[in-house]
Design a protein around this motif. Structure first.
Motif, PDB file in Angstrom:
ATOM      1  N   HIS A 120       0.838  -1.210   0.000  1.00 57.93           N
ATOM      2  CA  HIS A 120       0.000   0.000   0.000  1.00 57.93           C
ATOM      3  C   HIS A 120       0.872   1.260   0.000  1.00 57.93           C
ATOM      4  O   HIS A 120       0.502   2.290  -0.575  1.00 57.93           O
ATOM      5  N   SER A 141      -8.040   1.451   5.927  1.00 56.80           N
ATOM      6  CA  SER A 141      -8.941   0.756   5.004  1.00 56.80           C
ATOM      7  C   SER A 141      -9.986   0.014   5.813  1.00 56.80           C
ATOM      8  O   SER A 141     -10.105   0.209   7.025  1.00 56.80           O
ATOM      9  N   HIS A 144      -7.556  -2.384   7.916  1.00 57.60           N
ATOM     10  CA  HIS A 144      -6.440  -1.913   8.734  1.00 57.60           C
ATOM     11  C   HIS A 144      -6.458  -0.408   8.976  1.00 57.60           C
ATOM     12  O   HIS A 144      -6.940   0.352   8.150  1.00 57.60           O
TER      13      HIS A 144
HETATM   14 ZN    ZN Z   1      -5.575  -3.061   1.759  1.00 53.84          ZN
END
Ligand code: ZN
Ligand code: KG4
Length: 340
Positions: A120, A141, A144
């Protein structure tokens, strides 16, 4: 090496509900393709692991073919395969890891298992070039919410500074949307409703001043539920836009305050934000404002690269391949709770 001589890396992402495939050469995104099973999960209000895994299995080969077609490339042009080895849903990860091994073995090219969160962060290099070392990353997200110290992405492990102790930020969006009668995923409808509302309801900012870089969103979600329930019980209308705006302000406030504090405490002057919640308009605006005031350079990839995708895996794979990092063995496991 000229650009065209640099290794072409195929990246595969299947940790949640998106089957992502990306092709990266050097620091350049050549093509990517995405298949999502999000519509199949909508009626359950969250991702169902078994449905996600089966959808990956069906989408895997066609999505790889689509990415290669878009790039005008063939299988034999691929010089390395990178795949998300974790963290994520076990069955979903397994499909991607098995596919990546099969392609690497059949093509006779190295395999690189990568960490989903590091990927990411790495995706931002496709848009904004090499990342200053060290940088701080805020990843938010559905799965997380983490603050990370990022040294060299290719060769050094990312260091966790803090994480959510309960719900992830996106999960809180999805749950609050549900109680407001909005569709899943809840981020986009809350973001849209919030634009019409006033953030004048004082919802709690959990852990805001506790000196850690951890987050907690479950109390906020409960506070919103209680507030809405009290209104309904009293037979009063629920000001949905104001609730959305006030909830969104609480999330963006805590996330940006802690991200800036993390940069300051580590003497870091670059902040990267990624993950699906990075698409949020208020988070982006408040982060820009607070980073500017603190002299921090803010980097946020375009929304399509913030959510789960294959380009991010190919980006990190490409950095590893070019740094000469040892490939992963062909018995690479899919690890749902992969540590950083
Ligand atoms: Zn992700
Ligand atoms: O990164 P992502 O696509 O998938 C993972 O969870 O890994 O993130 C999805 C999350 C969902 O919870 C969704 O509600 C949230 O990102 N999201 C948003 C926005 N767009 C997506 N949250 C707030 N504002 C948005 N505009």
């Amino acid at each position: 090496m000229t650009g065209a001589d640099r290794p072409l890396v195929l990246g595969i992402e299947t940790s949640c509900d998106e089957t992502g495939v990306g092709l990266v050469r050097g620091g350049t995104l050549i093509a990517d393709a995405l298949a999502s099973s999000v519509d199949e999960h909508a009626r359950y209000g969250g991702v169902v692991p078994e449905i996600a895994a089966r959808a990956h299995l069906e989408a895997m080969v066609p999505t790889i073919e689509r990415a290669l077609d878009r790039a005008g490339l063939r299988h034999r042009d691929v010089d390395a395969v990178a795949v998300t080895a974790g963290p994520g849903l076990a069955g979903a990860l397994l499909v991607g890891v098995a596919a990546a091994k099969a392609y690497a073995l059949a093509l006779g090219v190295p395999l690189h298992g990568v960490h989903h969160l590091a990927a990411h962060v790495a995706v931002d290099t496709l848009e904004h070039g090499p990342l200053p070392r060290p940088s701080v990353a805020l990843l938010v997200s559905g799965g997380h919410s983490s603050l990370l110290l990022v040294p060299d992405l290719a060769t050094e492990p990312v260091v966790p500074l803090g994480a959510t102790v309960d719900d992830a930020a996106g999960e809180a969006y999805d749950k609050v949307a549900r109680l407001l009668g909005m569709p899943f995923p809840g981020g986009p409808p809350i973001d849209a409703a919030a634009r019409e509302g006033r953030a004048d309801i004082a919802f709690p900012r959990a852990k805001a001043g506790d000196g850690t870089f951890d987050f907690s969103f479950s109390g906020l979600k409960t506070a919103v539920a209680r507030w809405v329930e009290a209104r309904r019980r009293a037979g009063e209308p629920v000001p949905v836009a104001d609730v959305a705006a006030s909830f969104q302000e609480a999330v963006a406030d805590v996330l940006t305050a802690k991200a800036v504090a993390a940069c300051r405490s580590r003497g870091v002057d670059t902040l990267v934000i990624g993950g699906g919640v990075a698409a949020n308009s208020r988070l982006r605006a408040l982060a820009a404002q607070r980073c500017e005031a603190a002299g921090i350079t803010l980097r946020v990839p375009r929304p399509g690269l913030c959510t789960d995708n294959g380009a991010m895996v190919a980006a990190l794979g490409s950095l590893r391949v070019e740094a000469g990092v040892e490939p992963s063995p062909l018995d690479l496991p899919a690890t749902s709770a992969l540590a950083l």
